[in-house]
Motif scaffolding. Sequence first.
Motif, PDB file in Angstrom:
ATOM      1  N   SER A  48      11.674 -28.381 101.684  1.00 15.69           N
ATOM      2  CA  SER A  48      11.971 -29.803 102.363  1.00 15.69           C
ATOM      3  C   SER A  48      10.717 -30.728 102.343  1.00 15.69           C
ATOM      4  O   SER A  48       9.673 -30.271 102.617  1.00 15.69           O
ATOM      5  CB  SER A  48      12.546 -29.608 103.719  1.00 15.69           C
ATOM      6  OG  SER A  48      13.116 -30.871 104.088  1.00 15.69           O
ATOM      7  N   SER A  49      11.008 -32.041 102.091  1.00 14.67           N
ATOM      8  CA  SER A  49       9.782 -32.731 101.877  1.00 14.67           C
ATOM      9  C   SER A  49       9.402 -33.339 103.350  1.00 14.67           C
ATOM     10  O   SER A  49       8.158 -33.797 103.286  1.00 14.67           O
ATOM     11  CB  SER A  49      10.155 -34.082 101.371  1.00 14.67           C
ATOM     12  OG  SER A  49      11.263 -34.957 101.823  1.00 14.67           O
ATOM     13  N   TRP A  50      10.031 -33.278 104.351  1.00 10.05           N
ATOM     14  CA  TRP A  50       9.786 -33.810 105.796  1.00 10.05           C
ATOM     15  C   TRP A  50       8.341 -33.231 106.350  1.00 10.05           C
ATOM     16  O   TRP A  50       7.385 -34.143 106.687  1.00 10.05           O
ATOM     17  CB  TRP A  50      11.029 -33.786 106.846  1.00 10.05           C
ATOM     18  CG  TRP A  50      10.298 -34.433 108.262  1.00 10.05           C
ATOM     19  CD1 TRP A  50      10.110 -34.010 109.177  1.00 10.05           C
ATOM     20  CD2 TRP A  50      10.205 -35.823 107.993  1.00 10.05           C
ATOM     21  NE1 TRP A  50       9.420 -34.874 110.336  1.00 10.05           N
ATOM     22  CE2 TRP A  50       9.766 -36.122 109.471  1.00 10.05           C
ATOM     23  CE3 TRP A  50      10.366 -36.978 107.319  1.00 10.05           C
ATOM     24  CZ2 TRP A  50       9.365 -37.336 109.893  1.00 10.05           C
ATOM     25  CZ3 TRP A  50      10.075 -38.263 107.749  1.00 10.05           C
ATOM     26  CH2 TRP A  50       9.776 -38.527 109.087  1.00 10.05           C
ATOM     27  N   SER A  51       8.179 -32.022 106.501  1.00 10.73           N
ATOM     28  CA  SER A  51       6.857 -31.679 107.060  1.00 10.73           C
ATOM     29  C   SER A  51       5.438 -32.107 106.359  1.00 10.73           C
ATOM     30  O   SER A  51       4.599 -32.603 107.282  1.00 10.73           O
ATOM     31  CB  SER A  51       6.904 -30.181 107.299  1.00 10.73           C
ATOM     32  OG  SER A  51       7.924 -29.620 107.782  1.00 10.73           O
ATOM     33  N   PHE A  52       5.446 -32.089 105.438  1.00  4.57           N
ATOM     34  CA  PHE A  52       4.165 -32.372 104.660  1.00  4.57           C
ATOM     35  C   PHE A  52       4.245 -33.733 104.101  1.00  4.57           C
ATOM     36  O   PHE A  52       3.253 -34.539 104.181  1.00  4.57           O
ATOM     37  CB  PHE A  52       3.894 -31.309 103.472  1.00  4.57           C
ATOM     38  CG  PHE A  52       2.572 -31.734 102.781  1.00  4.57           C
ATOM     39  CD1 PHE A  52       1.466 -31.783 102.914  1.00  4.57           C
ATOM     40  CD2 PHE A  52       3.089 -32.045 101.206  1.00  4.57           C
ATOM     41  CE1 PHE A  52       0.345 -32.141 102.157  1.00  4.57           C
ATOM     42  CE2 PHE A  52       1.855 -32.330 100.592  1.00  4.57           C
ATOM     43  CZ  PHE A  52       0.683 -32.604 100.752  1.00  4.57           C
ATOM     44  N   ASN A 267       1.425 -41.684 112.511  1.00  3.30           N
ATOM     45  CA  ASN A 267       2.656 -40.972 113.090  1.00  3.30           C
ATOM     46  C   ASN A 267       2.593 -39.397 113.197  1.00  3.30           C
ATOM     47  O   ASN A 267       3.304 -38.667 113.154  1.00  3.30           O
ATOM     48  CB  ASN A 267       3.994 -41.493 112.390  1.00  3.30           C
ATOM     49  CG  ASN A 267       4.227 -42.736 112.031  1.00  3.30           C
ATOM     50  OD1 ASN A 267       4.442 -43.272 113.150  1.00  3.30           O
ATOM     51  ND2 ASN A 267       4.375 -43.451 110.935  1.00  3.30           N
ATOM     52  N   GLY A 268       1.145 -38.971 113.462  1.00  2.57           N
ATOM     53  CA  GLY A 268       0.805 -37.744 113.429  1.00  2.57           C
ATOM     54  C   GLY A 268       0.959 -36.965 112.133  1.00  2.57           C
ATOM     55  O   GLY A 268       1.130 -35.661 112.546  1.00  2.57           O
ATOM     56  N   SER A 269       0.951 -37.544 111.105  1.00  2.00           N
ATOM     57  CA  SER A 269       1.006 -36.792 109.944  1.00  2.00           C
ATOM     58  C   SER A 269      -0.339 -36.017 109.598  1.00  2.00           C
ATOM     59  O   SER A 269      -1.213 -36.438 110.183  1.00  2.00           O
ATOM     60  CB  SER A 269       1.494 -37.611 108.610  1.00  2.00           C
ATOM     61  OG  SER A 269       0.603 -38.805 108.604  1.00  2.00           O
TER      62      SER A 269
END
Length: 476
Positions: A48-52, A267-269
């Motif tokens: 899934s794309s969200w985490s990274f 945003n903490g990425s």
Amino acid sequence: MTGITRVRSLVVAVIGLLIASAIPLLAGARPAAASDNGQSLRPAMGWSSWSFVRRTPTEAKLKAQADALVSTGLKDHGFVYVNLDDFWQKCDDNGFVVDSYGRWTVDAAKFPGGIRALADYVHSKGLKFGFYVTPGIARNAVIKNTPIEGTSYHAKDIADTSKTEKNYNCKNMYYIDYGKPGAQEFVNSWARQFASWGVDYLKIDGVGSQDIPDVQAWDKALRATGRPVNYALSNNLPIADAATWRQLANSWRTQGDVECYCGPGANGSGYPLTDWSHVSARFGTAASWQPHAGPGGWNDLDSLELGNGDQVGLTADQRRSHFTLWAMAASPLLLGTDLTHLDSVDRAMLTNDRLIGVDQDGVAARRVVNSGVQQVFSKKESDGQYVVALFNTGTSGSATVRVTWPQVGFTGSGDVTDLWSGSHKGVIADSYSATLRPGETRLIRVKPVNSASRLTHRSAGRQPYGHLDIVTRHTG
């Protein structure tokens, strides 16, 4: 029919009724009826794309991860979904830009070929494509009063503008009043569009108890398309409505995000993606939600953050524990890391078919030891063997974690195999213990030797029903 035959038939019927009623009691009851959409008989596996990728998904990035699932061999081990999460949409000052029927539009700068072309590319790799939406109807649809496709109704006919839905991106989403004509038809039109784009998995985010009408509408709409779609709910859903989530969907997030949002980027990425406190917080929810999982509907502990070695914010021991807990919980295994930079240590973890098999056996483990940093989960598989995971959840100091075979579910001795290493440990009597480093796990498969299984399951300690010798099993 003789009197003896009639009595015998009556006894058989009564015993049948007793067994039918006793097994749910003894087993802690099977979960509520699962969705019958035919999807996710085993937990979903993929990426899934969200985490990274977070807020900057693009066509090129998604294609690169699809390529990596294949080139790394992960696809061959069952990781087949490529899921595009949030931030695929285009926004203006009033929220989501919408098409002529009030549905979100794709950000063409990020996805110049469109979603259908991206899905086609994913499918060409022998993979499946996942997508993302949230409940409600966009403010821009109401402002423009867009028609609802295939009907005489318009956005203003179905929008409840007194309330705004939760949305993490463009916001400005109004509730839909499902008591109004055209409401279901609006969701149907959106589902048809997604199906025409080749969507195989749909995550509906920002869901709470107040959104049950939306969850019902999307379930109905997805079925009406005729396309098989794995239907996932997010996030941090209330356990009080667990039976509803199970009836309507194929998975549901049991907690908030596993990401720590502690990276150096916007945003903490960036790295780290998560930390041990966010992972270890799942032990409690895995235990409390356990009775609600089963074929067709799974407790989703969130993304699996293995792939990029220590950059992810977890030590190798913690990453093994992370994977072990997810597998014991039969959680979906959706990777959140950058698979184009797959670490060799993590690749060996992710391609361990013994671990994958524990996740895919269709059984969620119950917690049998909960003593500070010492945690033990156990589950019985359909062949009568048990899988047992011992954890030291602490961050300092080794701990000796022990579990007795009666706690696991049987008495006597057990033939033990270590599932991480594959090494056979032999027959061990009465109990098993391991001295574990902080964050370390030990995962074993145990075959009872010359001993009878006990009725423990979710109602550990319950006595057999009358004189009947009933042995219950999980069946995947």
